[in-house]
Design an enzyme around this catalytic site. Structure first.
Site, PDB file in Angstrom:
ATOM      1  N   HIS A 117      35.351  15.781 -16.794  1.00  0.00           N
ATOM      2  CA  HIS A 117      33.953  16.190 -16.695  1.00  0.00           C
ATOM      3  C   HIS A 117      33.728  17.373 -15.757  1.00  0.00           C
ATOM      4  O   HIS A 117      32.619  17.603 -15.298  1.00  0.00           O
ATOM      5  CB  HIS A 117      33.080  15.006 -16.248  1.00  0.00           C
ATOM      6  CG  HIS A 117      33.023  13.893 -17.249  1.00  0.00           C
ATOM      7  ND1 HIS A 117      32.304  12.750 -17.047  1.00  0.00           N
ATOM      8  CD2 HIS A 117      33.610  13.749 -18.459  1.00  0.00           C
ATOM      9  CE1 HIS A 117      32.452  11.940 -18.091  1.00  0.00           C
ATOM     10  NE2 HIS A 117      33.247  12.523 -18.962  1.00  0.00           N
ATOM     11  N   GLY A 118      34.780  18.098 -15.415  1.00  0.00           N
ATOM     12  CA  GLY A 118      34.591  19.301 -14.607  1.00  0.00           C
ATOM     13  C   GLY A 118      34.521  19.037 -13.117  1.00  0.00           C
ATOM     14  O   GLY A 118      34.809  17.940 -12.641  1.00  0.00           O
TER      15      GLY A 118
END
Ligand SMILES: *[C@@H]1O[C@H](CO)[C@@H](O)[C@H](O)[C@H]1NC(C)=O
Ligand SMILES: *[C@@H]1O[C@H](CO)[C@@H](O)[C@H](O)[C@H]1NC(C)=O
Length: 281
Positions: A194-195
């Protein structure tokens, strides 16, 4: 020696629940323990594999599997693997409380280098209330659909440097939470996952601050998010002086996301009095 003792205890807790019937006994090959001998620095080297027990066999903490608290100058390094053996834990569902695989609390001048971290029960690495932390050359892997398997979670910490890591998991690549400042992140490849996220901040009406986060030279490869800031309605504080530079995005669904109404799927408990941007800046 405090660090070594704590670490050995952690290993013993883990090993006593290992299913040796499945031929896993040779996964325990911890060698090269040794302190520098200056009376200040404790070194812990791992060349073999440390494997967590199955979920049903674990009688320990739900906070952390391998836990370090109040150890200064700890250096954890090597070419070995720390394997959270996550599958049986993930099967219990998102609602169950699962331990962070490797957790540091009040560990100043911490250094982590070179290890591979696999399939954590929950987050792979948690760094909390620790100042002066260097994390380099880690490989962190879990399936893209594994629940809450953040790579590195940082909270309440300052002077944290993360460099040259590969992180592919089912949740945040790196998450920077409340009370953190002076965080440098460079030369990281993230994906799946998710970064790199700031937050979430302000859940449960809390006042939380994050500042001076410098992210540079990062590749997001097939991640859901890239650069992300999440704050919850009803909370307060600030997320400021945050930069993302020299970012490469490959097949990333939401390259930049600033969500000031982050409810983490718990919309019913999310207080919605006014707009959160009135309180977060
Ligand atoms: C952290 O990043 C900032 C901004 O790029 C830079 O000015 C600073 O020198 C870096 N600190 C270290 C210790 O690398
Ligand atoms: C991105 O991920 C794909 C699939 O794992 C891989 O083949 C490719 O080499 C990666 N690209 C970079 C620049 O890391």
């Amino acid at each position: 020696m405090e660090a070594l003792v704590i670490f050995l205890i952690a290993l013993l807790i883990g090993s006593s629940h290992l299913d040796v019937g499945e031929g896993q006994s040779n996964n325990f090959d911890i060698v090269n323990f040794g302190a520098v001998g200056d009376g200040k620095t404790d070194d812990s080297g791992i060349l073999g594999n440390v494997v967590a027990p199955e979920a049903t066999a674990w009688k320990g903490s739900t906070e952390c599997w391998l836990c370090f608290r109040e150890v200064n100058g700890l250096f954890l390094y090597g070419s070995g693997q720390i394997n959270g053996n996550g599958a049986s834990w993930w099967a219990q569902g998102k609602g169950t409380k699962r331990p962070t695989a490797l957790h540091f609390h009040d560990c100043n001048n911490l250094k982590l280098d070179g290890l591979t971290h696999l399939n954590s029960q929950n987050n792979h690495i948690g760094v909390h209330h620790s100042n002066g932390v260097s994390i380099s050359n880690l490989h962190i892997y879990a399936p893209g659909d594994s629940p809450n398997t953040d790579g590195i979670d940082i909270s309440g910490s300052t002077q944290v440097f993360v460099s040259n890591c590969f992180i592919g998991t089912g949740d945040d690549c790196i998450a920077i939470k409340g009370g953190s400042s002076n965080i440098n992140i460079t030369k990281i490849t993230c994906g799946p996952g998710h970064g790199i996220s700031i937050g979430s901040l302000g859940e449960g009406g809390k006042k939380e601050n994050v500042e001076q986060v410098y992210v540079r030279d990062v590749i997001f490869n097939a991640t859901k998010n890239g650069a992300r800031i999440k704050t919850a309605p009803g909370g307060s504080g600030y997320a400021r002086t945050i930069s993302f530079e020299e970012i490469t995005l490959i097949n990333t669904r939401y390259p930049i996301e600033i969500d000031q109404h982050y409810c983490n799927g718990k919309a019913h408990t999310c207080s919605d009095k006014g707009n959160s941007w009135n309180f977060f800046r």
